[in-house]
Scaffold this active site. Structure first.
Site, PDB file in Angstrom:
ATOM      1  N   ALA A  13       9.309  -4.032  -3.401  1.00 41.35           N
ATOM      2  CA  ALA A  13       8.164  -4.880  -3.757  1.00 41.35           C
ATOM      3  C   ALA A  13       7.135  -4.121  -4.591  1.00 41.35           C
ATOM      4  CB  ALA A  13       7.526  -5.424  -2.490  1.00 41.35           C
ATOM      5  N   VAL A 148      -3.431   4.211   1.086  1.00 39.55           N
ATOM      6  CA  VAL A 148      -4.422   3.814   2.107  1.00 39.55           C
ATOM      7  C   VAL A 148      -5.150   2.555   1.646  1.00 39.55           C
ATOM      8  CG1 VAL A 148      -6.434   4.515   3.462  1.00 39.55           C
ATOM      9  CG2 VAL A 148      -4.778   6.238   2.720  1.00 39.55           C
ATOM     10  N   LYS A 221      -2.520   6.425   7.752  1.00 33.36           N
ATOM     11  CA  LYS A 221      -3.537   6.281   6.706  1.00 33.36           C
ATOM     12  C   LYS A 221      -4.764   7.122   7.044  1.00 33.36           C
ATOM     13  CE  LYS A 221      -1.760   1.739   5.524  1.00 33.36           C
ATOM     14  NZ  LYS A 221      -1.721   0.346   5.968  1.00 33.36           N
ATOM     15  N   GLY A 313       0.622  -5.838  -0.280  1.00 34.78           N
ATOM     16  CA  GLY A 313       1.054  -6.806  -1.297  1.00 34.78           C
ATOM     17  C   GLY A 313       1.519  -6.058  -2.536  1.00 34.78           C
TER      18      GLY A 313
HETATM   19  N1  HSE Z   1       2.190  -2.685   6.938  1.00 37.36           N
HETATM   20  C1  HSE Z   1       1.018  -2.316   6.231  1.00 37.36           C
HETATM   21  C2  HSE Z   1      -0.132  -3.208   6.670  1.00 37.36           C
HETATM   22  C3  HSE Z   1       1.280  -2.411   4.756  1.00 37.36           C
HETATM   23  O1  HSE Z   1       0.126  -4.207   7.350  1.00 37.36           O
HETATM   24  O2  HSE Z   1      -1.276  -2.930   6.363  1.00 37.36           O
HETATM   25  C4  HSE Z   1       0.341  -1.625   3.883  1.00 37.36           C
HETATM   26  O3  HSE Z   1       0.394  -0.244   4.128  1.00 37.36           O
END
Ligand code: HSE
Length: 330
Positions: A13, A148, A221, A313
């Protein structure tokens, strides 16, 4: 016009989002003097190579119809090692246990003097210091805003815009999946399992959503922020983590009756990195809903600066990647 030869390594993606954004913004990039020429695209099954520039529209169609980007039998690592180019856009999937293919990819890129822009959290959550040192030794740029908070510009905000400030703490919501689940559980009084299934359908959850709901993705993160902003040498195993799996719709309703929402809040400051559910007053800057991320940065000069935005996204993450690319070469 500066021509930058780039590879896109990993074409899920995010890699596809980068290709779409490069096509869409080609003229804008040229207007600021940048010709980003993608000379190689690699996924886990093959590669498309063209020293004169790969046709990204064709690669996107091929990926979507045939499941791979091309017929060249080269791995991402071989592309990085063997093809002449300046910039590696590393968008392979996150693996926070081993670093996955992203780790050797980034190390090889630096050893060949290439710059790296990445969305891949795994290598940074495990080996940030090593990567940053090798990048420096080789004179390579290493940018990772997309790791992040997706499109929410937290790292470059702190490093560039808030330069000169001492950063006292950063706290916020760094996982969109958990925020979505908690928000919807409260709105619908629905079970955690139902909302987890819904968030997977949105395509924002990790391949293994345990990483989201157990707080590990947010911990990774925070570690990237701890290492890159607070100069710590942490891995996600140093983070005090509690997830959201034990939160019931009833507890969310009780909190709401008292004027609070429950949020999975991550916090990093000197010698402390933790993530866990917290009560946040309704209307508080951190009480954002849905899939949004938010971060409050406490500084000595500017006071508290709060930003919110889309934390996941394809195009949103590509936004952070393109911004990193521009910041290197402009
Ligand atoms: N799985 C992560 C979230 C995607 O839901 O924030 C982005 O790092």
């Amino acid at each position: 016009m500066k021509t930058i030869r780039a590879s896109i390594i990993g074409f899920g993606a995010v890699g596809q989002g980068v290709a779409e954004v490069l096509l869409q913004k080609d003229e804008n990039l040229k207007n600021i003097g940048l010709d980003i020429k993608v000379v190689a695209v690699a996924d886990s099954k093959g590669a498309a190579i063209d020293p004169n520039g790969v046709d990204l529209s064709k690669v996107l169609i091929k990926k979507r119809t045939e499941g791979t980007v091309g017929s060249e039998k080269l791995t991402g690592l071989e592309v990085i090692t063997n093809i002449d180019h300046e910039l590696v856009i590393e968008t392979t999937p996150t693996d926070i246990d081993t670093g996955g293919v992203g780790l050797p990819n980034m190390l090889a890129a630096f050893e060949h003097g290439r710059d790296v822009v990445t969305s891949n959290k795994g290598p940074l959550a495990l080996k940030y210091r090593e990567l940053a040192e090798i990048a420096k030794e080789n004179g390579s740029n290493f940018k990772f805003e997309a790791t992040v908070g997706g499109a929410m510009p937290i790292i470059n905000l702190i490093r560039d815009v808030l330069a000169g400030n001492d950063i006292i703490s950063i706290e916020g919501i760094l996982n969109g999946t958990c925020n979505y689940i908690l928000t919807r559980m409260m709105e619908e009084q629905a079970s955690y399992e139902q909302m987890l299934a819904e968030s997977q359908e949105l395509g924002i959850a990790e391949t293994d959503p345990t990483y989201d709901v157990e707080g590990i993705d947010a911990a990774c993160k925070l570690v990237i922020l701890a290492n890159s902003i607070f100069d710590m040498d942490a891995t996600y195993k140093n983070v005090d983590v509690t997830g959201i799996t034990k939160i019931t719709p009833e507890s969310l309703m009780l909190a709401q009756d008292d004027g609070f929402v429950v949020k999975l809040i991550g916090e990093v400051k000197k010698d402390l990195i933790r993530v866990g559910p917290r009560l946040v007053p309704v209307g508080h800057p951190l009480a954002v809903g849905g899939t949004l991320n938010v971060a409050s940065v406490q500084t000595d000069l500017a006071g508290t600066v709060t930003i919110t935005g889309r934390g996941a996204g394809s195009i949103e993450t590509a936004s952070a990647i393109i911004s990193d690319v521009i910041s290197i070469y402009r």
